[in-house]
Design a protein around this motif. Structure first.
Motif, mmCIF file in Angstrom:
data_model
loop_
_atom_site.group_PDB
_atom_site.id
_atom_site.type_symbol
_atom_site.label_atom_id
_atom_site.label_comp_id
_atom_site.label_asym_id
_atom_site.label_seq_id
_atom_site.Cartn_x
_atom_site.Cartn_y
_atom_site.Cartn_z
ATOM 1 N N UNK A 169 30.048 32.673 65.064
ATOM 2 C CA UNK A 169 30.829 33.234 66.172
ATOM 3 C C UNK A 169 30.125 34.487 66.680
ATOM 4 N N UNK A 170 29.658 34.439 67.907
ATOM 5 C CA UNK A 170 28.977 35.576 68.511
ATOM 6 C C UNK A 170 29.999 36.476 69.206
ATOM 7 N N UNK A 171 30.027 37.728 68.774
ATOM 8 C CA UNK A 171 30.849 38.749 69.428
ATOM 9 C C UNK A 171 29.870 39.683 70.116
ATOM 10 N N UNK A 172 29.626 39.455 71.387
ATOM 11 C CA UNK A 172 28.603 40.207 72.110
ATOM 12 C C UNK A 172 29.161 40.665 73.455
ATOM 13 N N UNK A 173 28.418 41.528 74.112
ATOM 14 C CA UNK A 173 28.871 42.072 75.391
ATOM 15 C C UNK A 173 29.161 40.959 76.388
ATOM 16 N N UNK A 174 28.366 39.897 76.333
ATOM 17 C CA UNK A 174 28.518 38.797 77.293
ATOM 18 C C UNK A 174 29.782 37.969 77.058
ATOM 19 N N UNK A 175 30.359 38.069 75.865
ATOM 20 C CA UNK A 175 31.573 37.312 75.573
ATOM 21 C C UNK A 175 31.698 36.959 74.103
ATOM 22 N N UNK A 176 32.812 36.316 73.744
ATOM 23 C CA UNK A 176 33.069 35.838 72.391
ATOM 24 C C UNK A 176 33.008 34.314 72.421
ATOM 25 N N UNK A 177 32.166 33.732 71.573
ATOM 26 C CA UNK A 177 32.039 32.286 71.605
ATOM 27 C C UNK A 177 31.453 31.759 70.299
ATOM 28 N N UNK A 178 31.763 30.506 70.013
ATOM 29 C CA UNK A 178 31.166 29.792 68.885
ATOM 30 C C UNK A 178 29.870 29.164 69.376
ATOM 31 N N UNK A 179 28.807 29.353 68.602
ATOM 32 C CA UNK A 179 27.492 28.828 68.967
ATOM 33 C C UNK A 179 27.144 27.660 68.054
ATOM 34 N N UNK A 180 26.949 26.478 68.637
ATOM 35 C CA UNK A 180 26.487 25.308 67.881
ATOM 36 C C UNK A 180 25.289 24.722 68.612
ATOM 37 N N UNK A 181 24.099 25.055 68.157
ATOM 38 C CA UNK A 181 22.889 24.630 68.857
ATOM 39 C C UNK A 181 22.857 25.245 70.240
ATOM 40 N N UNK A 182 22.750 24.412 71.256
ATOM 41 C CA UNK A 182 22.724 24.896 72.634
ATOM 42 C C UNK A 182 24.117 24.935 73.263
#
Length: 325
Positions: free
Chosen positions: A40-53
């Motif tokens: 789970x990426x918590x970054x300035x661009x947003x919060x999202x689950x990353x699975x490959x691309x």
């Protein structure tokens, strides 16, 4: 049934890349027999689950996401965010409002320990030696002569709320002080100026392990640079010797103080405290509550020396969290 684990990583500070590396290692080493881990990426661009691309946005109402039409709820959050907002407590306060378990200390303890000068105020109350220090807020007048008279030279200028040695300078002359202060202010609006401690630097991991507070083998830091800066920490410009070359008496004293620091700051989960030994007396520098978690990072090296694998280290962090709910 497998537990869904959100490994949060990234953050909003200069430590994004370091955090992503730690989170990736946690993801690789969590047991697939017990857990279904998600990055789970918590970054300035947003919060999202990353699975490959592919990315799946996080629903901030309950920290869930939808995949293939199915809503996935997390059972626990593994905090691998260095710096803001994971290490300073703000993201953890949100999780605690949702009653969602996480692997770090409660949000207030995380906020306290991320603030270097507030941490020192607690540590000093318990008679633990520290460096001399001066605090400045952005906009304060700067009296170079008064600072040097109190702190001496060389000295260190640090952002108050930052990690991984970003914004830190070692100042050798009066002329270097103002540029160092300006550099620190680029990372934080509060800064800390500390006296130079001439001695051996050691790093001490203290964790909760199987319901006990465990002091891991001590690491001696030998930097090729002028101090243990970013290059020394992450670009191979230092030697990290575990266990440290200490006498039995020195080791026992440092272990006792490191455990006391963990307890008086009411820590949980991972921690790594830094000390300088001056004339046999350990002086506390700071505590890291989301230390690096890659194979090359100090705390995992210490755990390995103790006999704890990465899989066991990360599994234990989640298990300890579940036992407190």
């Amino acid at each position: 049934m497998k537990k869904n684990i959100a490994i949060v990583m990234g953050g909003y500070s200069s430590e994004v890349a370091i955090s992503l590396g730690s989170g990736e290692v946690v993801y690789q080493h969590l047991s697939r027999k017990k857990y279904s881990p998600y990055k789970v990426h918590i970054v300035v661009e947003g919060w999202y689950v990353q699975e490959g691309e592919t990315t799946y946005p996080i629903d901030k109402n309950d920290f869930s996401f939808v995949k293939n039409g199915k809503k996935i709820i997390f059972d626990c959050v593994f905090n691998a965010i260095h710096g803001h907002p994971g290490e300073n407590g703000s993201f953890l306060a949100y999780l605690e409002l949702l009653n969602l378990p996480h692997t770090s200390a409660p949000f207030y303890q995380m906020a306290l320990t991320f603030n270097k000068r507030d941490t020192l105020s607690v540590i000093k109350h318990y008679k633990i030696p520290t460096a001399k220090s001066v605090y400045l807020n952005s906009g304060d007048s700067i009296d170079v002569e008064a600072i040097v008279q109190k702190i001496g030279l060389p000295c260190f200028v640090k952002p108050n709320n930052a990690g991984s040695s970003f914004g830190i300078s070692k100042v050798h002359t009066k002329e270097m002080l103002l540029p160092a202060i300006a550099k620190a202010y680029k990372e934080d609006s509060e800064i800390l100026i500390e006296s130079f401690l001439d001695g051996m630097e050691v790093s001490v991991g203290v964790i909760e392990y199987k319901n006990e507070i465990i002091v891991l083998p001590i690491t001696e830091i030998v930097s090729e640079n002028d101090f243990f800066d970013y290059e020394a920490k992450y670009l191979g410009k230092s030697e990290e010797i575990t266990p440290a070359r200490l006498s039995k008496t020195q080791e026992e004293k440092i272990r006792a103080i490191a455990k006391k620091v963990y307890e008086v700051l009411q820590m949980r989960g991972f921690s790594r405290s830094e000390f300088i030994i001056v004339h046999g007396e350990p002086h506390f520098l700071e505590i890291n509550t989301v230390p690096g978690l890659t194979e090359a990072s100090i705390l995992p090296q210490q755990a390995a020396t103790y006999g704890i694998s990465l899989e066991d280290l990360f599994d234990n962090a989640i298990t300890q969290t579940q036992q407190k709910t």
